[in-house]
Design a protein around this motif. Structure first.
Motif, PDB file in Angstrom:
ATOM      1  N   ILE A  15       0.848  -1.199   0.000  1.00  0.00           N
ATOM      2  CA  ILE A  15       0.000   0.000   0.000  1.00  0.00           C
ATOM      3  C   ILE A  15       0.874   1.236   0.000  1.00  0.00           C
ATOM      4  CG2 ILE A  15      -2.057   1.041   1.003  1.00  0.00           C
ATOM      5  CD1 ILE A  15      -2.092  -1.270   2.963  1.00  0.00           C
ATOM      6  N   GLU A  16       0.428   2.216  -0.724  1.00  0.00           N
ATOM      7  CA  GLU A  16       1.170   3.463  -0.813  1.00  0.00           C
ATOM      8  C   GLU A  16       0.816   4.312   0.416  1.00  0.00           C
ATOM      9  OE1 GLU A  16       2.182   7.358  -1.731  1.00  0.00           O
ATOM     10  OE2 GLU A  16       0.109   6.690  -1.566  1.00  0.00           O
ATOM     11  N   GLY A  17       1.854   4.945   0.989  1.00  0.00           N
ATOM     12  CA  GLY A  17       1.690   5.644   2.267  1.00  0.00           C
ATOM     13  C   GLY A  17       0.639   6.742   2.280  1.00  0.00           C
ATOM     14  N   GLU A  18       0.600   7.529   1.228  1.00  0.00           N
ATOM     15  CA  GLU A  18      -0.323   8.662   1.264  1.00  0.00           C
ATOM     16  C   GLU A  18      -1.778   8.214   1.284  1.00  0.00           C
ATOM     17  OE1 GLU A  18      -0.605  12.771  -1.125  1.00  0.00           O
ATOM     18  OE2 GLU A  18      -1.898  11.118  -1.702  1.00  0.00           O
ATOM     19  N   SER A  19      -2.065   7.096   0.610  1.00  0.00           N
ATOM     20  CA  SER A  19      -3.449   6.630   0.621  1.00  0.00           C
ATOM     21  C   SER A  19      -3.863   6.208   2.035  1.00  0.00           C
ATOM     22  CB  SER A  19      -3.659   5.493  -0.384  1.00  0.00           C
ATOM     23  OG  SER A  19      -2.848   4.392  -0.076  1.00  0.00           O
ATOM     24  N   ARG A  31      -8.114   1.096  13.495  1.00  0.00           N
ATOM     25  CA  ARG A  31      -8.405   1.805  12.247  1.00  0.00           C
ATOM     26  C   ARG A  31      -7.373   1.453  11.181  1.00  0.00           C
ATOM     27  NH1 ARG A  31     -13.146   3.074  10.828  1.00  0.00           N
ATOM     28  NH2 ARG A  31     -12.011   2.502   8.964  1.00  0.00           N
ATOM     29  N   LEU A  32      -6.110   1.371  11.609  1.00  0.00           N
ATOM     30  CA  LEU A  32      -5.032   1.088  10.666  1.00  0.00           C
ATOM     31  C   LEU A  32      -5.232  -0.291  10.029  1.00  0.00           C
ATOM     32  CD1 LEU A  32      -2.318   1.946   9.381  1.00  0.00           C
ATOM     33  CD2 LEU A  32      -1.160   0.900  11.319  1.00  0.00           C
ATOM     34  N   ILE A  33      -5.613  -1.273  10.844  1.00  0.00           N
ATOM     35  CA  ILE A  33      -5.830  -2.618  10.306  1.00  0.00           C
ATOM     36  C   ILE A  33      -6.959  -2.581   9.265  1.00  0.00           C
ATOM     37  CG2 ILE A  33      -6.641  -4.956  10.900  1.00  0.00           C
ATOM     38  CD1 ILE A  33      -5.099  -4.630  13.562  1.00  0.00           C
ATOM     39  N   MET A  34      -8.026  -1.845   9.574  1.00  0.00           N
ATOM     40  CA  MET A  34      -9.146  -1.746   8.625  1.00  0.00           C
ATOM     41  C   MET A  34      -8.695  -1.067   7.333  1.00  0.00           C
ATOM     42  SD  MET A  34     -12.065  -0.733  11.406  1.00  0.00           S
ATOM     43  CE  MET A  34     -13.540  -0.717  10.416  1.00  0.00           C
ATOM     44  N   THR A  35      -7.908  -0.016   7.480  1.00  0.00           N
ATOM     45  CA  THR A  35      -7.398   0.715   6.309  1.00  0.00           C
ATOM     46  C   THR A  35      -6.507  -0.172   5.446  1.00  0.00           C
ATOM     47  OG1 THR A  35      -7.504   2.820   7.463  1.00  0.00           O
ATOM     48  CG2 THR A  35      -5.942   2.702   5.650  1.00  0.00           C
ATOM     49  N   VAL A  36      -5.609  -0.891   6.117  1.00  0.00           N
ATOM     50  CA  VAL A  36      -4.688  -1.763   5.389  1.00  0.00           C
ATOM     51  C   VAL A  36      -5.476  -2.841   4.638  1.00  0.00           C
ATOM     52  CG1 VAL A  36      -2.894  -3.528   5.712  1.00  0.00           C
ATOM     53  CG2 VAL A  36      -2.717  -1.320   6.880  1.00  0.00           C
ATOM     54  N   ASN A  37      -6.442  -3.440   5.308  1.00  0.00           N
ATOM     55  CA  ASN A  37      -7.230  -4.486   4.653  1.00  0.00           C
ATOM     56  C   ASN A  37      -7.978  -3.949   3.442  1.00  0.00           C
ATOM     57  OD1 ASN A  37      -6.367  -6.397   6.430  1.00  0.00           O
ATOM     58  ND2 ASN A  37      -8.135  -6.208   7.797  1.00  0.00           N
TER      59      ASN A  37
END
Lengths: 397, 129
Positions: A314-318, A380-386
């Motif tokens: 995943i790209e950081g800015e997204s 939240r981070l886990i949800m975003t990464v998924n």
């Protein structure tokens, strides 16, 4: 919605106690420290006291402190101030590839003025190699500028060791009758007020700091200039700061700066213990719960408040944009966040694979960060990464 | 909200991207970008009688890159490949609305993904009888 500020390395909120200390100097006590009347003398006295507080915090003398508009100006003043103070055409400067742009850009500028600059590489943890630094010193070397800790990855550099090397070089030059000085500058913007600093222990000649990184106001910083060293001022227009920086002193800012230093010193030891526990908690949780995640920087020689991780695929800015939408404020070294489309020069200097360099997130913790905040971030981070990994063509093994 | 307007089309397509995924047995694939530049776009097309009957994508990149590919798939679905080829990065920007200039390359890359896919289709398609 809950708002979680986790970008303390970018800037800190001004502590309400600092604001309170500053307030009288806007209206009630309006003096210019150069004025001879009572109002001026009150300002001068307050400024002197502030200078003393700040000087003492790094075991230096008040006249060794030059107030500036911030860390960038302090870095510029050290680097250009040395260059223009020496009547020698082929000056050599040593710095590292991972310095802040406030150091790198003045160095590049001086290259155009005839200086030669060596940009030292770093290892995969972002650590400057002391042996390589020593080998880079030449008879023409006038300045070595290495940051105390890196703002992106939090790696704390071996400043004390480098200080010893420069000290030995100074003695060697004295013996060899080489009259060209060699100075050691450290950009301590990320460490001042965060970890203990003693300029005598570190053997530094210059040290830059900024108030807004330690719960002080924006727009004020300082350069420590060791007694006896002459530097050329960048701003001419008066004898302020002993001729090293003209401009009416920013009294309220300086008072706020000193108050911030005072608070930082009171809380440093306890606060650092607390932050290190929080930092290591978040790092462990991310690495344990997110497949294909890595810690950037050194695991131990690290700022107490810095968490920098890369999340593959995943790209950081997204990630940053999505976390932002959920009230979580962090930063990234990814290319998309910059106009140049290059990932951060720091991550590139560490030779990270591009997909890892583009996938970095920095969470920097601070005075108001709680453990429950980090649990929310992780969730939240886990949800975003998924979610973003669903969209990405790069699959994580 | 941060650097994009909360109600912008970029945010809409970033948070609710259309046509994410792969197509089984696609008639064309457009693969552009690389990890080095921080953007990768994979575009899958199902084409029948020169009409794009389905389009799906996978993108590694920033919010604007994801939104650009999402918009692209919406713009090209149901169009003939000849009509689709007329869709430029400018058209994608028109749909997405205001964005900082350093994000324009995301829309350019989406256009390139489409061109690459159609090129792929032309190479694969058997010559006319």
């Amino acid at each position: 919605m809950k708002k979680l500020y986790l970008d303390y390395a970018a800037t800190t909120p001004t502590d309400p106690k600092v604001i309170k200390a500053m307030l009288p100097y806007f209206y009630k006590l309006p003096g210019n420290a150069s004025s001879l009347h009572e109002a001026g003398q009150i300002a001068k006295k307050a400024m002197n006291q502030a200078r003393k507080t700040i000087a003492q915090s790094i075991k230096s003398e008040p006249e060794e402190i030059v107030f500036t508009s911030g860390g960038s100006e302090a870095d510029n003043l050290a680097i250009k101030g040395v260059f223009y103070s020496l009547d020698y055409p082929h000056q050599h400067i040593i710095t590292s590839k991972i310095e802040h742009h406030a150091v790198l850009y003045p160095c590049q500028f001086l290259e155009k003025q005839g200086a030669e600059v060596t940009y030292l590489p770093v290892d995969k943890y972002g650590m400057v190699n002391v042996v390589k630094l020593q080998q880079a010193i030449k008879d023409e070397t006038v300045l070595v500028s290495i940051m105390h800790a890196n703002n992106e990855i939090g790696t704390i550099q071996p400043i004390k060791e480098i200080g010893q090397i420069i000290k030995a070089e100074k003695e060697k030059r004295k013996k060899n009758k080489n009259s060209l000085p060699i100075y050691f500058h450290t950009d301590a913007v990320q460490t001042f007020g965060h970890i203990p600093i003693n300029v005598n222990d570190l053997n530094v000649d210059f040290l830059s700091a900024s108030a807004h990184k330690l719960y002080g106001p924006k727009g004020v910083g300082m350069l420590y200039v060791k007694k006896g060293i002459k530097i050329e001022s960048l701003i001419h227009g008066g004898e302020h700061e002993k001729g090293r920086r003209a401009s009416t002193e920013n009294i309220s800012g300086i008072i706020g700066f000193a108050k911030a230093v005072e608070l930082a010193n009171q809380e440093m030891e306890k606060e650092n213990k607390r932050l290190i526990i929080l930092r290591d908690y978040l790092i462990k949780k991310v690495l344990d719960n997110i497949k294909g995640s890595y810690l950037n920087g050194h695991s131990e020689m690290r700022l107490p408040n810095n968490v920098n991780v890369s999340i593959e695929g995943i790209e950081g800015e997204s990630m940053l944009i999505e976390l932002d939408a959920f009230g979580i404020y962090c930063s990234t070294g990814s290319a998309c966040s910059s106009a140049t489309l290059e990932p951060s020069h720091v991550l590139m200097a560490m030779h990270l694979r591009p997909e890892v360099a583009h996938a970095s997130l920095r969470f920097s913790l601070g005075r108001w960060t709680k453990k429950s905040d980090l649990d929310y971030v992780l969730k939240r981070l886990i949800m975003t990464v998924n979610r973003l990994r669903e969209i990405s063509p790069l699959k994580v093994k | 909200m941060g650097c994009f307007d909360e109600n912008s089309e970029i945010m809409e397509h970033f948070f609710h991207p259309r046509n994410v995924g792969k197509i089984d047995n696609p008639d064309a694939i457009g693969h552009v970008g690389n990890p080095k530049c921080g953007d990768i776009m994979d575009l899958y097309l199902k084409i029948k009688d020169n009409i794009i009957i389905d389009a799906k994508f996978q993108t590694y990149g920033c919010a604007a890159a994801i939104a650009s590919t999402s918009v692209l798939t919406e713009l090209i679905k149901g169009k003939s490949i000849y009509e689709a080829l007329k869709i430029s990065n400018k058209k994608i920007r028109e749909v997405l609305g205001e964005m900082p200039p350093h994000k324009y390359h995301c829309t350019v890359l989406a256009e390139q993904a489409l061109k690459a896919a159609i090129e792929d289709y032309k190479n694969l398609a058997s010559p006319e009888p």
